[in-house]
Design a protein around this motif. Structure first.
Motif, PDB file in Angstrom:
ATOM      1  N   GLU A  87      11.575  48.481  -0.429  1.00 23.91           N
ATOM      2  CA  GLU A  87      12.263  47.387  -1.102  1.00 23.91           C
ATOM      3  C   GLU A  87      11.266  46.316  -1.555  1.00 23.91           C
ATOM      4  OE1 GLU A  87      16.587  46.879   0.614  1.00 23.91           O
ATOM      5  OE2 GLU A  87      15.202  47.139   2.296  1.00 23.91           O
ATOM      6  N   ILE A 110      15.891  45.173  -7.059  1.00 18.99           N
ATOM      7  CA  ILE A 110      15.181  44.974  -5.789  1.00 18.99           C
ATOM      8  C   ILE A 110      14.960  43.489  -5.551  1.00 18.99           C
ATOM      9  CG2 ILE A 110      13.037  45.397  -4.529  1.00 18.99           C
ATOM     10  CD1 ILE A 110      12.778  48.028  -6.055  1.00 18.99           C
ATOM     11  N   GLY A 114      17.239  42.835  -2.695  1.00 17.01           N
ATOM     12  CA  GLY A 114      16.392  43.123  -1.547  1.00 17.01           C
ATOM     13  C   GLY A 114      16.062  41.882  -0.747  1.00 17.01           C
TER      14      GLY A 114
END
Length: 668
Positions: A87, A110, A114
Motif C-alpha cells: 500500500e 492507494i 491507504g
C-alpha cells in the motif's frame, strides 16, 4: 498477459501468488533477504534475487532494491502481496516510471484510501457512516491524552499507515493513552516507515466484518460477500470466516453497495477490502478503513465464491475486463480460516522463534465426507522462524456446506496438524473451535479477552474426554508392551505375558481398566462397567495416530514423556501413566517434585531485544507499572510488575538481545 511476475514479498503470500502465476503459465521471480535465503518462496519461484540484510527496513521495503531486481530479471509486472510495499504509493509510482505493471490499484486510490486519516475524511465526505475520532496529526503523547479524554475512553490509537494489528493500541485511561501513543508510533515507524498516529472511539461490543471488492479498469466494481474477522487478539485477526453468521441478506447488500460506492469514488480497480465495525446490538455498521491490497484472509472468500482473487488481480492489471457480473457472484457453503502463528499461547501469546523440527500439515483437497481442506503456508520442516518478520506459519482453511460442519472439519484438520520445535497457537485454535459461544456465532472483537480472561491455560478435559484419552493411552501402552515382548522374547522357560488389568492415571485421576479384544477392536472396560472400543493403528515412534473411538474417527498427537504417554488433542495436553495395579499402588507413595521458585524474578518471556528499561535497582514499583519493553517480530511488548515491590537489581540494558527465560531483573 504478463510473461514474468516479480513478487515483492515473502512467506506464505509469496508462495500463494507463485501458485496462481504457474497455473496461468507465467514465470515468477522471488526476492529474499539474508534470513530468507533458503525460504520456501525462493525454492518455488523460477528465479530469485537477493535484496539485502534480514531487517525488512533494509530489504523488503527498500524500493530501490526491488526496482534493481526487476531490471536484473526483466519482470514486466509486480505483485506486492500484503504488508511491506503493498500500500505504498511511492512504490506504485516507481513501477509506473519503470514501465512495469503494478498488480494492484491505481496510485490515486492507494493515496486516498491507504492512508487511514485521509480515507476517514473521504468516507465522511461521501456520506459513509464513520466512527467518531480525531483524524488530524498528533504531535506528542500529551496531546494524545488530551484528545483521548475529549473523545471519551476507551479509544483506539492507530498508525495512519498501519495494518495487520501493528501500530494499534486500545487505551482505557490517560496512562494507557500516553504509553499506547508512543508504542504505536514506534511500531509504525519500524513496520511502515511512517509514524503518523490518529485516535478514534473504540466501540465496546463490535463485530469486525469486511467486504471484499473487485474492480477492473473499465469501470466495473463488484462485491464478493463478506468475511467475519471478530476473533482477534491484540487487534490482530486470528480466525476468520465467510460468510458472517451475523449478517442478514439486506445488511449484506447495504454494506456491499456502500463498499462498491466508496471504491468507485476513488477510481478503484483490482482486489480490495472495505472494513466495517458493526454494532451487534443496533445492527449498524461504520466504515473503519479500506485496505487497497489483497487481504490475509482472502482464501475464505475464494472458497465460498470459487473465484481466484490473485488470478483476477493479474488479469485486471493486464487490462482484461471482469468476466462476470454482480448477479453471477453466489455464496456457496461456509469457510473457516485459522491463522497458525509462532506464538506461545501459554506465555500470553508472545512470539516464538526457532527451527521447525517437525512440520506436517493435514492433507489438502476434498475429503471423504465432502469437506475441503486448504493450507496456505510459506514454511517447511527444518526451516527457521525468524525474529525479523510476522510470526505467521500458515493459514489453515476448511470448507463445508454449513457453518458447524466447517467448524468440525477445522477441528479435525487441527488435530492432524503437527508442529514441533517452537511455541505455536494450535492448541488455542482447537480450543476456540470447541467453544460454545464461537459455535453459536455470538462473536465480538472482545471474544478472546472475554472467553479467556486469565489467558490461555490449555483445555481441561471433561469426564468424557478423560475416558477417551485413558482408553487411547491404554491401547498405546498395549502396543508398547507387545513390542517389548517381541524384543525380550522368553525369560528362561517363561514367555512374557501382557496383562489385561491396568490403572491409567492422568490429570490427577485414576481409571482402573480391563482390556478385552473384540472383532471391532480393543474394548477398554472401566471399573463402573463403561466401555470404549478403540480401533486403529499406532506404532512406536509415530508422533500422530488415527483411531476410531466407538465408531467415530479421532486424530491425536502421541509422544513419550518419561515413563508416561503424552496425548495432545483439541487443546488438551495430558501425560498418562498406564501401570499394572501393583505398580500403580507404589507410585502413589512417590513424592511430588516442586518447580523452582521464580516469583521474585522478571524473566524474558520471548526471544527479543530490550528496547528500554524503565526502572533501576532500589526503585519501588507498583502493580501494573511498566518495567521494560521487549521488541520481537516487529511488535513492542511492555513488561509490567505483577505486584508491588522493590527492584533488587537490573540484569540487562537497552539494546541487549535475550533468549526465552533470561533474567531481566530481580526483586527483593
Amino acid at each position: 498477459m504478463f510473461k514474468k511476475i516479480l513478487i515483492a514479498n515473502r512467506g506464505e503470500i509469496a508462495c500463494r501468488v507463485i501458485k496462481t502465476a504457474k497455473k496461468l503459465g507465467i514465470a515468477t521471480v522471488a526476492v529474499y533477504s539474508d534470513a530468507d535465503r533458503d525460504a520456501l518462496h525462493v525454492r518455488m519461484a523460477d528465479e530469485a534475487v537477493h535484496i539485502g540484510p534480514a531487517p525488512s527496513s533494509q530489504s523488503y521495503i527498500v524500493i530501490e532494491k526491488i526496482i534493481e531486481a526487476i531490471r536484473k530479471t526483466g519482470a514486466d509486472a509486480v505483485h506486492p502481496g500484503y504488508g511491506f510495499l503493498s500500500e505504498n504509493a511511492a512504490f506504485a509510482e516507481a513501477l509506473e516510471k519503470e514501465g512495469v505493471a503494478f498488480i494492484g490499484p491505481p496510485v490515486g486510490a492507494i493515496q486516498a484510501m491507504g492512508d487511514k486519516i485521509t480515507s476517514k475524511k473521504l468516507a465522511a465526505e461521501a456520506g459513509v457512516s464513520t466512527v467518531p475520532g480525531h483524524m488530524g496529526l498528533i504531535a506528542d503523547a500529551e496531546e494524545a491524552v488530551t484528545i483521548s479524554a475529549s473523545i471519551g475512553y476507551p479509544v483506539m490509537i492507530k498508525a495512519s499507515a498501519g495494518g495487520g494489528g501493528k501500530g494499534m493500541r486500545i487505551a482505557w485511561n490517560d496512562q494507557e493513552a500516553r504509553e499506547g501513543f508512543q508504542s504505536s508510533k514506534n511500531e509504525a515507524k519500524s513496520s511502515f516507515g511512517d509514524d503518523r498516529i490518529f485516535i478514534e472511539k473504540f466501540v465496546t461490543e463490535p463485530r469486525h466484518i469486511e467486504i471484499q471488492v473487485l474492480g477492473d479498469k473499465h469501470g466495473t466494481v463488484l462485491y464478493l460477500g463478506e468475511r467475519e474477522c471478530s476473533i482477534q487478539r491484540r487487534n490482530q485477526k486470528v480466525i476468520e470466516e465467510a460468510p458472517s453468521p451475523f449478517l442478514d441478506p439486506a445488511t449484506r447488500k447495504a454494506m456491499g453497495e456502500q463498499a462498491v460506492a466508496l471504491a468507485k469514488a476513488v477510481g478503484y480497480h483490482s482486489a480490495g477490502t472495505v472494513e466495517f465495525i458493526v454494532d451487534g446490538k443496533a445492527n449498524k455498521f461504520y466504515f473503519l478503513e479500506m485496505n487497497t491490497r489483497l487481504q490475509v484472509e482472502h482464501p475464505v472468500t475464494e472458497l465460498i465464491t470459487g473465484i481466484d482473487l490473485v488470478e483476477q488481480m493479474i488479469r485486471v492489471a493486464s487490462g482484461e475486463k471482469l468476466s462476470f457480473g454482480q448477479d453471477d457472484v453466489k455464496l456457496n457453503g461456509w469457510a473457516i480460516e485459522s491463522r497458525l502463528y509462532a506464538e506461545d499461547p501459554f506465555r500470553n501469546f508472545l512470539p516464538s522463534i526457532g527451527r521447525l523440527t517437525r512440520y506436517r500439515p493435514p492433507g489438502e483437497g476434498k475429503t471423504s465426507d465432502g469437506t475441503i481442506v486448504r493450507n496456505d503456508t510459506g514454511v517447511f520442516e527444518g526451516g527457521e522462524i525468524s525474529m525479523y518478520y510476522d510470526p505467521m506459519i500458515a493459514k489453515l482453511c476448511t470448507w463445508a456446506p454449513d457453518r458447524l460442519t466447517a467448524i468440525d472439519a477445522m477441528s479435525a484438520a487441527l488435530d492432524d496438524f503437527e508442529v514441533e520445535g517452537i511455541g505455536h497457537n494450535l492448541p488455542f485454535l482447537s480450543a476456540v473451535m470447541q467453544d460454545e459461544r464461537f459455535r453459536a456465532g455470538r462473536l465480538t472483537t472482545a471474544f478472546i479477552a472475554e472467553e479467556f480472561p486469565e489467558g490461555f491455560l490449555g483445555v481441561e478435559p471433561g469426564e468424557g474426554d478423560l475416558r477417551k484419552l485413558a482408553a487411547i493411552a491404554t491401547t498405546v501402552n498395549r502396543t508398547l508392551q507387545a513390542r517389548a515382548v517381541q524384543i525380550s522374547g522368553t525369560i528362561g522357560n517363561h514367555r512374557r505375558i501382557i496383562g489385561q488389568h491396568w490403572v491409567v492415571k492422568l490429570a490427577d485421576q485414576e481409571f482402573p481398566v480391563t482390556l478385552e479384544t473384540s472383532a471391532d477392536g480393543t474394548a477398554v472396560v472401566f471399573a463402573d462397567g463403561g466401555r470404549i472400543t478403540v480401533a486403529g493403528g499406532w506404532l512406536p515412534g509415530q508422533t500422530h495416530a488415527h483411531f476410531t473411538i466407538d465408531g467415530a474417527p479421532l486424530g491425536i498427537k502421541v509422544g513419550r514423556a518419561g515413563t508416561g504417554i503424552r496425548l495432545r488433542w483439541r487443546g488438551m495436553d495430558v501425560v498418562a501413566h498406564v501401570r499394572e495395579p501393583r505398580v500403580a499402588a507404589l507410585a502413589r507413595l512417590m513424592p511430588v517434585k516442586l518447580p523452582p521458585d521464580t516469583s521474585k524474578m522478571l524473566l524474558c518471556p520471548m526471544p527479543g531485544v530490550i528496547t528500554s528499561v524503565a526502572v533501576s535497582g532500589g526503585d519501588q514499583v507498583e502493580a501494573g507499572q511498566a518495567l521494560a519493553t521487549v521488541e520481537a517480530m516487529k511488535m513492542e511488548n511492555i513488561l509490567r510488575a505483577e505486584k508491588r515491590g522493590v527492584v533488587k537489581r537490573v540484569a540487562v540494558a537497552a539494546g541487549q538481545s535475550l533468549a526465552v527465560d533470561e533474567l531481566i531483573m530481580e526483586f527483593e
